[in-house]
Design a protein around this motif. Structure first.
Motif, mmCIF file in Angstrom:
data_model
loop_
_atom_site.group_PDB
_atom_site.id
_atom_site.type_symbol
_atom_site.label_atom_id
_atom_site.label_comp_id
_atom_site.label_asym_id
_atom_site.label_seq_id
_atom_site.Cartn_x
_atom_site.Cartn_y
_atom_site.Cartn_z
ATOM 1 N N LYS A 239 0.827 -1.217 0.000
ATOM 2 C CA LYS A 239 0.000 0.000 0.000
ATOM 3 C C LYS A 239 0.860 1.266 0.000
ATOM 4 O O LYS A 239 0.522 2.245 -0.636
ATOM 5 C CB LYS A 239 -0.935 0.035 1.227
ATOM 6 C CG LYS A 239 -1.831 -1.169 1.348
ATOM 7 C CD LYS A 239 -2.944 -1.158 0.313
ATOM 8 C CE LYS A 239 -3.943 -2.259 0.591
ATOM 9 N NZ LYS A 239 -4.470 -2.871 -0.621
ATOM 10 N N ALA A 240 1.948 1.219 0.775
ATOM 11 C CA ALA A 240 2.770 2.438 0.854
ATOM 12 C C ALA A 240 3.918 2.419 -0.157
ATOM 13 O O ALA A 240 4.379 3.469 -0.592
ATOM 14 C CB ALA A 240 3.312 2.596 2.270
ATOM 15 N N GLY A 241 4.418 1.212 -0.501
ATOM 16 C CA GLY A 241 5.551 1.150 -1.433
ATOM 17 C C GLY A 241 6.887 1.387 -0.746
ATOM 18 O O GLY A 241 7.791 2.012 -1.295
ATOM 19 N N VAL A 242 7.010 0.886 0.491
ATOM 20 C CA VAL A 242 8.317 0.905 1.174
ATOM 21 C C VAL A 242 8.553 -0.499 1.726
ATOM 22 O O VAL A 242 7.630 -1.120 2.256
ATOM 23 C CB VAL A 242 8.384 1.940 2.335
ATOM 24 C CG1 VAL A 242 8.354 3.352 1.794
ATOM 25 C CG2 VAL A 242 7.270 1.750 3.342
ATOM 26 N N TYR A 243 9.763 -1.000 1.547
ATOM 27 C CA TYR A 243 10.033 -2.362 2.012
ATOM 28 C C TYR A 243 10.930 -2.333 3.242
ATOM 29 O O TYR A 243 12.084 -1.911 3.185
ATOM 30 C CB TYR A 243 10.663 -3.202 0.892
ATOM 31 C CG TYR A 243 10.882 -4.630 1.322
ATOM 32 C CD1 TYR A 243 9.820 -5.369 1.842
ATOM 33 C CD2 TYR A 243 12.135 -5.224 1.235
ATOM 34 C CE1 TYR A 243 10.014 -6.674 2.269
ATOM 35 C CE2 TYR A 243 12.330 -6.530 1.659
ATOM 36 C CZ TYR A 243 11.267 -7.247 2.176
ATOM 37 O OH TYR A 243 11.447 -8.536 2.606
ATOM 38 N N LEU A 244 10.359 -2.763 4.372
ATOM 39 C CA LEU A 244 11.073 -2.782 5.659
ATOM 40 C C LEU A 244 11.217 -4.235 6.113
ATOM 41 O O LEU A 244 10.684 -5.145 5.476
ATOM 42 C CB LEU A 244 10.266 -1.989 6.706
ATOM 43 C CG LEU A 244 10.438 -0.474 6.720
ATOM 44 C CD1 LEU A 244 10.044 0.169 5.404
ATOM 45 C CD2 LEU A 244 9.618 0.153 7.846
ATOM 46 N N ASN A 245 11.898 -4.464 7.217
ATOM 47 C CA ASN A 245 11.957 -5.821 7.792
ATOM 48 C C ASN A 245 10.780 -6.022 8.728
ATOM 49 O O ASN A 245 10.450 -5.140 9.530
ATOM 50 C CB ASN A 245 13.242 -6.026 8.605
ATOM 51 C CG ASN A 245 14.461 -6.146 7.735
ATOM 52 O OD1 ASN A 245 15.113 -5.152 7.456
ATOM 53 N ND2 ASN A 245 14.773 -7.345 7.293
ATOM 54 N N ASP A 246 10.196 -7.203 8.653
ATOM 55 C CA ASP A 246 9.110 -7.573 9.568
ATOM 56 C C ASP A 246 9.701 -7.764 10.966
ATOM 57 O O ASP A 246 10.637 -8.562 11.149
ATOM 58 C CB ASP A 246 8.488 -8.878 9.053
ATOM 59 C CG ASP A 246 7.333 -9.364 9.920
ATOM 60 O OD1 ASP A 246 7.114 -8.799 11.008
ATOM 61 O OD2 ASP A 246 6.664 -10.321 9.498
ATOM 62 N N GLY A 247 9.168 -7.060 11.941
ATOM 63 C CA GLY A 247 9.676 -7.155 13.306
ATOM 64 C C GLY A 247 9.663 -8.576 13.845
ATOM 65 O O GLY A 247 10.514 -8.945 14.672
ATOM 66 N N ALA A 248 8.718 -9.397 13.373
ATOM 67 C CA ALA A 248 8.610 -10.774 13.879
ATOM 68 C C ALA A 248 9.868 -11.579 13.575
ATOM 69 O O ALA A 248 10.159 -12.561 14.257
ATOM 70 C CB ALA A 248 7.380 -11.453 13.278
ATOM 71 N N ALA A 249 10.643 -11.163 12.564
ATOM 72 C CA ALA A 249 11.861 -11.899 12.217
ATOM 73 C C ALA A 249 12.913 -11.806 13.327
ATOM 74 O O ALA A 249 13.845 -12.611 13.380
ATOM 75 C CB ALA A 249 12.441 -11.355 10.919
ATOM 76 N N PHE A 250 12.774 -10.834 14.219
ATOM 77 C CA PHE A 250 13.756 -10.637 15.292
ATOM 78 C C PHE A 250 13.320 -11.295 16.604
ATOM 79 O O PHE A 250 14.055 -11.282 17.584
ATOM 80 C CB PHE A 250 13.990 -9.136 15.525
ATOM 81 C CG PHE A 250 14.439 -8.416 14.286
ATOM 82 C CD1 PHE A 250 15.777 -8.358 13.946
ATOM 83 C CD2 PHE A 250 13.517 -7.827 13.429
ATOM 84 C CE1 PHE A 250 16.195 -7.719 12.782
ATOM 85 C CE2 PHE A 250 13.918 -7.190 12.269
ATOM 86 C CZ PHE A 250 15.262 -7.139 11.939
ATOM 87 N N GLY A 251 12.094 -11.817 16.581
ATOM 88 C CA GLY A 251 11.584 -12.456 17.796
ATOM 89 C C GLY A 251 10.156 -12.023 18.035
ATOM 90 O O GLY A 251 9.705 -10.989 17.508
ATOM 91 N N GLU A 252 9.453 -12.804 18.869
ATOM 92 C CA GLU A 252 8.030 -12.513 19.086
ATOM 93 C C GLU A 252 7.832 -11.159 19.782
ATOM 94 O O GLU A 252 6.781 -10.539 19.682
ATOM 95 C CB GLU A 252 7.393 -13.632 19.919
ATOM 96 C CG GLU A 252 8.026 -13.789 21.280
ATOM 97 C CD GLU A 252 7.676 -15.116 21.956
ATOM 98 O OE1 GLU A 252 6.961 -15.926 21.351
ATOM 99 O OE2 GLU A 252 8.143 -15.316 23.089
ATOM 100 N N GLU A 253 8.883 -10.680 20.460
ATOM 101 C CA GLU A 253 8.787 -9.397 21.183
ATOM 102 C C GLU A 253 8.509 -8.234 20.242
ATOM 103 O O GLU A 253 7.931 -7.227 20.645
ATOM 104 C CB GLU A 253 10.089 -9.114 21.946
ATOM 105 C CG GLU A 253 10.466 -10.146 23.000
ATOM 106 C CD GLU A 253 11.164 -11.385 22.432
ATOM 107 O OE1 GLU A 253 11.401 -11.432 21.201
ATOM 108 O OE2 GLU A 253 11.460 -12.308 23.210
ATOM 109 N N THR A 254 8.956 -8.343 18.985
ATOM 110 C CA THR A 254 8.743 -7.236 18.049
ATOM 111 C C THR A 254 7.763 -7.618 16.931
ATOM 112 O O THR A 254 7.783 -7.009 15.848
ATOM 113 C CB THR A 254 10.086 -6.740 17.449
ATOM 114 O OG1 THR A 254 10.981 -7.846 17.315
ATOM 115 C CG2 THR A 254 10.725 -5.691 18.320
#
Ligand SMILES: Cc1ncc(COP(=O)(O)O)c(C=O)c1O
Length: 393
Positions: free
Chosen positions: A346-361
């Motif tokens: 929707k926005a057209g920006v690609y970030l890292n999914d916080g879940a990849a760093f652990g359930e805390e994020t």
């Protein structure tokens, strides 16, 4: 001397993971890539000039690890962090991640527990899978927008088969630059419980105003004896593609075990360009780094302002160091993957999914803001527009 961080460098078609992945694998060629941790800036002029000279020489046979590179690295640590590193403590490696794996193998046995402080850089998890060690989590605490270590929990996690901890300092993705008192408390527990520490300090040079990176091993000889520090000029000077990093261990046995682990993989000889860039960066990159840190922090301030004034209910957390920042999107009520998909589609920006760093994020996204400020403006405009459309529905 002034340095230019504003010019937009077109990295498409240069074999850049950051730019190719969303374009090719996610079919999103228009998305702004703000994920993997490298910068959209050219390396310092001192590095480019040294590489050009080396390139002009023309012979690129097997490399050694020259004393001049070791000395440049040792001097950098001493001058920047008041940490007296002897050149012989330093080993060369192709990267911090392979070194992390080698350290885990060198300092623990199969089936042993290894502690990591989650949420954290995903290879900290995969290092356990790859080496057959048991992953033991000591989650960070998140209170009032700030992440801190949970020392009581840490003490409970240590047992006779759990004697290794991997520290991330400064911490990716939470952006903390650990205070001396936090590091001393951690060091105290490690001394008392006979732990060894793998200290990933790859982001150690990337620290903002009013914060100071303290190498764990610099706290004193006892803690230095039980710490292997992993460092590199790769994040600092945007030379990760040249594959050269350092492991620093005062303890001779640790050093030998570490080198043996690499020897067993068949890897031994470094990359000539990586060495050239490392020496030039550590010898001549200081002024560029000072300018970079100002630019990065101004970018982080710009993001913080825009998020608080115009992007509620999203929350942006300005980091104390690194060029990575977390954005809490949980108020939108999407799943973690859904929030990142929203940012991408929707926005057209690609970030890292916080879940990849652990359930805390889970429900957070990690944004890499090491790009020209004009690109940050564009990303913010895109997110604001997408958020507006989301609220209208
Ligand atoms: C904490 C941490 N360690 C290691 C790395 C990567 O190290 P290398 O590219 O040297 O393997 C990163 C990259 O983002 C990182 O954030």
């Amino acid at each position: 001397m002034t340095f230019d961080f504003d010019t937009i460098l077109d990295r498409r078609g240069t074999g850049s993971l950051k730019w190719d992945f969303p374009a090719r694998k996610l079919s999103a060629p228009e998305a702004l890539p703000m994920w993997v941790a490298d910068m959209d800036f050219a390396a310092p002029p001192a590095v480019i000039e040294a590489l050009s000279r080396r390139l002009a020489h023309g012979a690129f046979g097997y490399a050694s690890f020259p004393d001049s590179v070791r000395e440049a690295a040792a001097d950098w640590m001493t001058e920047r962090f008041s940490w007296s590193v002897r050149p012989e403590w330093i080993s060369i490696a192709p990267g911090v991640v392979p070194s992390l794996y080698a350290c885990v193998r060198a300092l623990s046995r199969p089936g042993d527990g290894v502690i990591i402080q989650t949420p954290v850089y995903p290879p900290f998890f995969s290092a356990m899978e790859a080496t057959g060690r048991r992953l033991v989590k000591n989650p960070l605490k998140f209170q009032n927008g700030r992440w801190t270590m949970d020392f009581d929990d840490l003490e409970r996690r240590i047992d006779e088969r759990t004697r290794t901890i991997i520290l991330c300092s400064p911490h990716n993705p939470v952006g903390r630059v650990w205070l001396e008192e936090e590091l001393r408390r951690l060091a105290g527990i490690c001394l008392e419980r006979d732990m060894v520490i793998i200290s990933d300090e790859i982001h150690g040079d990337l620290v903002f105003r009013d914060h100071r990176h303290i190498p764990l091993a610099s706290l004193g000889p006892e803690i230095s004896e039980r710490t292997i520090t992993l460092a590199a000029p790769s994040k600092t000077f945007n030379i990760a593609g040249l594959a050269a990093s350092l492991s620093i261990a005062e303890n001779r046995i640790h050093r030998e075990c570490f080198r043996r682990e690499f020897a067993q993989t068949g890897w031994e000889l470094p990359n000539v360009f990586g060495l050239t860039a490392m020496e030039a960066a550590y010898r001549g990159g200081g002024p560029w780094l000072a300018a970079l840190l100002e630019y990065l922090e101004a970018g982080a301030d710009k993001l913080a302002r825009f998020f608080s004034e115009r992007l509620a209910p999203l929350r942006f957390f300005k980091p104390e160091g690194t060029y990575l920042a977390l954005i809490d999107g949980r108020a939108l009520g999407l799943s973690s993957a859904g929030w990142n998909e929203f940012l991408l589609r929707k926005a057209g920006v690609y970030l890292n999914d916080g879940a990849a760093f652990g359930e805390e994020t889970a429900g957070f996204a990690r944004l890499n803001f090491a790009c020209p400020h004009a690109v940050l403006d564009e990303a913010l405009t895109r997110i604001e527009r997408a958020l507006g459309e989301y609220h209208e529905k």
